[in-house]
Design a protein around this motif. Structure first.
Motif, PDB file in Angstrom:
ATOM      1  N   SER A  58       0.848  -1.192   0.000  1.00 23.28           N
ATOM      2  CA  SER A  58       0.000   0.000   0.000  1.00 23.28           C
ATOM      3  C   SER A  58       0.878   1.234   0.000  1.00 23.28           C
ATOM      4  N   CYS A  59       0.295   2.370  -0.332  1.00 19.92           N
ATOM      5  CA  CYS A  59       1.028   3.635  -0.240  1.00 19.92           C
ATOM      6  C   CYS A  59       1.416   3.908   1.207  1.00 19.92           C
ATOM      7  N   THR A  60       0.509   3.584   2.143  1.00 18.77           N
ATOM      8  CA  THR A  60       0.794   3.813   3.560  1.00 18.77           C
ATOM      9  C   THR A  60       2.013   3.014   4.012  1.00 18.77           C
ATOM     10  N   ALA A  61       2.079   1.736   3.613  1.00 22.19           N
ATOM     11  CA  ALA A  61       3.249   0.926   3.941  1.00 22.19           C
ATOM     12  C   ALA A  61       4.501   1.511   3.310  1.00 22.19           C
ATOM     13  N   GLY A  62       4.377   1.997   2.078  1.00 14.15           N
ATOM     14  CA  GLY A  62       5.513   2.624   1.414  1.00 14.15           C
ATOM     15  C   GLY A  62       6.014   3.843   2.162  1.00 14.15           C
ATOM     16  N   LEU A  63       5.090   4.667   2.658  1.00 21.05           N
ATOM     17  CA  LEU A  63       5.475   5.844   3.435  1.00 21.05           C
ATOM     18  C   LEU A  63       6.239   5.438   4.690  1.00 21.05           C
ATOM     19  N   GLU A  64       5.721   4.442   5.403  1.00 23.27           N
ATOM     20  CA  GLU A  64       6.405   4.006   6.618  1.00 23.27           C
ATOM     21  C   GLU A  64       7.796   3.467   6.312  1.00 23.27           C
ATOM     22  N   LEU A  65       7.912   2.635   5.290  1.00 23.24           N
ATOM     23  CA  LEU A  65       9.214   2.069   4.933  1.00 23.24           C
ATOM     24  C   LEU A  65      10.188   3.166   4.513  1.00 23.24           C
ATOM     25  N   ALA A  66       9.707   4.130   3.728  1.00 21.85           N
ATOM     26  CA  ALA A  66      10.583   5.215   3.270  1.00 21.85           C
ATOM     27  C   ALA A  66      11.032   6.084   4.437  1.00 21.85           C
ATOM     28  N   LEU A  67      10.132   6.362   5.357  1.00 25.02           N
ATOM     29  CA  LEU A  67      10.490   7.165   6.520  1.00 25.02           C
ATOM     30  C   LEU A  67      11.483   6.433   7.412  1.00 25.02           C
ATOM     31  N   ARG A  68      11.288   5.129   7.592  1.00 27.46           N
ATOM     32  CA  ARG A  68      12.255   4.337   8.359  1.00 27.46           C
ATOM     33  C   ARG A  68      13.635   4.403   7.702  1.00 27.46           C
ATOM     34  N   ALA A  69      13.636   4.320   6.369  1.00 23.48           N
ATOM     35  CA  ALA A  69      14.901   4.267   5.638  1.00 23.48           C
ATOM     36  C   ALA A  69      15.685   5.572   5.712  1.00 23.48           C
ATOM     37  N   LEU A  70      15.042   6.668   6.115  1.00 29.80           N
ATOM     38  CA  LEU A  70      15.773   7.924   6.291  1.00 29.80           C
ATOM     39  C   LEU A  70      16.763   7.853   7.446  1.00 29.80           C
ATOM     40  N   GLY A  71      16.532   6.924   8.364  1.00 31.05           N
ATOM     41  CA  GLY A  71      17.459   6.747   9.478  1.00 31.05           C
ATOM     42  C   GLY A  71      17.446   7.892  10.478  1.00 31.05           C
ATOM     43  N   LEU A  72      16.288   8.497  10.699  1.00 29.93           N
ATOM     44  CA  LEU A  72      16.189   9.628  11.626  1.00 29.93           C
ATOM     45  C   LEU A  72      16.170   9.157  13.079  1.00 29.93           C
ATOM     46  N   PRO A  73      16.565  10.024  14.017  1.00 30.07           N
ATOM     47  CA  PRO A  73      16.472   9.658  15.431  1.00 30.07           C
ATOM     48  C   PRO A  73      15.010   9.433  15.838  1.00 30.07           C
ATOM     49  N   ARG A  74      14.803   8.594  16.826  1.00 33.31           N
ATOM     50  CA  ARG A  74      13.453   8.333  17.299  1.00 33.31           C
ATOM     51  C   ARG A  74      12.805   9.643  17.766  1.00 33.31           C
ATOM     52  N   ASP A  75      11.532   9.795  17.447  1.00 33.23           N
ATOM     53  CA  ASP A  75      10.713  10.964  17.790  1.00 33.23           C
ATOM     54  C   ASP A  75      11.095  12.222  17.021  1.00 33.23           C
ATOM     55  N   ALA A  76      11.945  12.102  16.005  1.00 37.86           N
ATOM     56  CA  ALA A  76      12.259  13.264  15.172  1.00 37.86           C
ATOM     57  C   ALA A  76      10.978  13.795  14.549  1.00 37.86           C
ATOM     58  N   ARG A  77      10.921  15.109  14.369  1.00 34.70           N
ATOM     59  CA  ARG A  77       9.700  15.756  13.867  1.00 34.70           C
ATOM     60  C   ARG A  77       9.644  15.714  12.338  1.00 34.70           C
ATOM     61  N   VAL A  78       8.456  15.338  11.835  1.00 38.66           N
ATOM     62  CA  VAL A  78       8.221  15.262  10.393  1.00 38.66           C
ATOM     63  C   VAL A  78       7.013  16.123  10.059  1.00 38.66           C
ATOM     64  N   LEU A  79       7.213  17.106   9.199  1.00 40.03           N
ATOM     65  CA  LEU A  79       6.154  18.037   8.827  1.00 40.03           C
ATOM     66  C   LEU A  79       5.230  17.409   7.802  1.00 40.03           C
ATOM     67  N   MET A  80       3.923  17.645   7.941  1.00 40.26           N
ATOM     68  CA  MET A  80       2.959  17.157   6.959  1.00 40.26           C
ATOM     69  C   MET A  80       1.701  18.015   6.996  1.00 40.26           C
ATOM     70  N   SER A  81       0.977  18.051   5.899  1.00 38.33           N
ATOM     71  CA  SER A  81      -0.283  18.784   5.828  1.00 38.33           C
ATOM     72  C   SER A  81      -1.331  18.130   6.714  1.00 38.33           C
ATOM     73  N   THR A  82      -2.143  18.954   7.338  1.00 41.25           N
ATOM     74  CA  THR A  82      -3.265  18.418   8.110  1.00 41.25           C
ATOM     75  C   THR A  82      -4.411  17.979   7.204  1.00 41.25           C
ATOM     76  N   ASP A  83      -4.399  18.449   5.945  1.00 44.74           N
ATOM     77  CA  ASP A  83      -5.495  18.138   5.024  1.00 44.74           C
ATOM     78  C   ASP A  83      -5.079  16.981   4.120  1.00 44.74           C
ATOM     79  N   THR A  84      -5.152  15.771   4.674  1.00 43.69           N
ATOM     80  CA  THR A  84      -4.803  14.577   3.921  1.00 43.69           C
ATOM     81  C   THR A  84      -5.412  13.370   4.597  1.00 43.69           C
ATOM     82  N   PHE A  85      -5.210  12.209   4.020  1.00 40.42           N
ATOM     83  CA  PHE A  85      -5.750  10.972   4.579  1.00 40.42           C
ATOM     84  C   PHE A  85      -5.013  10.617   5.869  1.00 40.42           C
ATOM     85  N   CYS A  86      -5.750  10.044   6.813  1.00 35.77           N
ATOM     86  CA  CYS A  86      -5.197   9.764   8.131  1.00 35.77           C
ATOM     87  C   CYS A  86      -4.015   8.799   8.107  1.00 35.77           C
TER      88      CYS A  86
END
Length: 386
Positions: A58-86
């Motif tokens: 799914s696109c949702t799974a893809g987003l999670e995998l891509a975000l994990r692959a960025l290698g960011l520290p835990r709880d790092a802040r990620v900006l996103m629009s409030t007007d989108t799918f949950c």
């Protein structure tokens, strides 16, 4: 009064070419991720101009995998629009990161550069951003990244609505670190379920290939072929998020007709525009100044001067057999998201304004001209004009 021509919100049509492709896969004896998925990855990556495609569940799974692959520290802040799918905020949270919600322009329903700068100032900076091409409307990804103080290597695009969108002369899918597409039943390229992540970062793609299947170094296709070895390692934390060859066969067939389907969507949008342009207190979807709209949605805005409010309009259209939807309930109005996202203290008034009036009309490439005319006639009648 019920319509003489019921018009559903969206219809999924799987044509004879796709059905034949599925039969071929079923007869092959291999139905999970294999050569068909590999070919689909290559073809879709070629279409958007990326080096690699990684098929996912799914696109949702893809987003999670891509975000994990960025290698960011835990709880790092990620900006996103409030007007989108949950699901997009859920993907950020499931990746161990913190969603930071940003407001939108009431006209376009996507964040402006000033919206982005204001949100970043309030939280003292962000580590990454998810850019959403809502409804298929192109967002200037480079400008958005600059406003957030980020390089494109820390931007993931949520292109669930945006296969076929162009930002300037570039197709969405080849601009940021990774772009996530959806093949859900209502999408422009519909399989029923499934997604794809495109990227031109080979190491990033290899990480996604492993993590979409539990982090295993070799999937079943590579282990079970004649002469292949059975051993594998698990060096990454992964998900079960692969796409099957059955789904890929449908996707490949749908991709071959995608150009014609997109041309039909553009014609339908133009027909809606022509018939609704003079309807008082109904605002039509904005056209992009540059680039190309994918026309996943045709969302109008019901203004206060219209004879009935948005929710009543939806009910009246439903009574006529006309299906609609609302894209979307802003995330800051949903219970889980209020608890798990950073919501600006000043609120998100642009998104609130958009939400109060938005209604998505029936829209897919299978609509006939008569279907569009039926919807438009109903809107004019409810508006008390005809």
């Amino acid at each position: 009064m019920a319509s003489t021509r019921p018009v559903p919100f969206a219809r999924t049509v799987i044509g004879p070419e796709a059905r034949s492709a599925v039969d071929r896969v079923l007869e092959s004896g291999w139905v999970t991720t294999g050569q068909e998925a590999i070919e689909f990855e290559r073809e879709l990556a070629d279409y958007v101009g990326a080096s690699r495609g990684v098929a996912v569940s799914s696109c949702t799974a893809g987003l999670e995998l891509a975000l994990r692959a960025l290698g960011l520290p835990r709880d790092a802040r990620v900006l996103m629009s409030t007007d989108t799918f949950c699901g997009a905020a859920g993907a950020i949270a499931h990746a161990g990161l913190t969603p930071v919600l940003v407001d939108v322009d009431p006209r376009t329903a996507v964040p402006t550069e000033e919206n982005i700068r204001a949100a970043v100032r309030e939280v003292g900076g962000v580590s990454a951003m998810v850019v959403v091409h809502l409804g298929g409307h192109p967002v200037d990804v480079e400008a958005a990244a600059a406003a957030a103080g980020l390089g494109l290597d820390h931007v993931i695009e949520d292109a669930a609505h945006a296969l076929g969108t162009e930002v300037g002369a570039r197709r969405v899918g080849s601009i940021s670190r990774a772009t996530c597409f959806s093949f859900y039943a209502t999408k422009n390229l519909a399989i029923g379920e499934g997604g794809m992540v495109t990227t031109s970062d080979e190491d990033f793609a290899d990480t996604l290939v492993r993590t979409r299947l539990h982090g295993m170094s070799r999937d079943a296709w590579r282990r079970y072929r004649p002469g292949a070895g059975w051993r594998y390692d698990v060096a990454d934390d992964g998900l079960k998020a692969n796409l099957t060859d059955v789904q890929a066969a449908i996707g490949r067939a749908q991709l071959r007709r995608f150009g014609a389907d997109q041309a039909r969507r553009e014609a339908i949008a133009a027909r809606y525009d022509a018939q609704l342009a003079g309807l008082p207190s109904i605002t039509l979807p904005p056209r992009p100044v540059e680039g190309r709209h994918a026309w996943h949605l045709y969302a109008v805005r019901v203004q206060p001067g219209f004879p009935v409010p948005r929710d009543e309009l939806i009910e009246l259209l439903s009574a006529r057999g006309i299906g609609t939807s609302v894209h979307f309930i802003p995330l800051h109005r949903l219970t889980w998201h209020v608890e798990h996202c950073v919501v600006p203290a000043t609120g998100l008034p642009g998104a609130d304004e958009v939400f109060e009036g938005t209604v998505s009309l029936p829209f897919d490439q299978n609509l006939t001209d008569d279907d569009v005319d039926e919807v438009c006639a109903a809107l004019w009648q409810i508006g008390g004009i005809r």
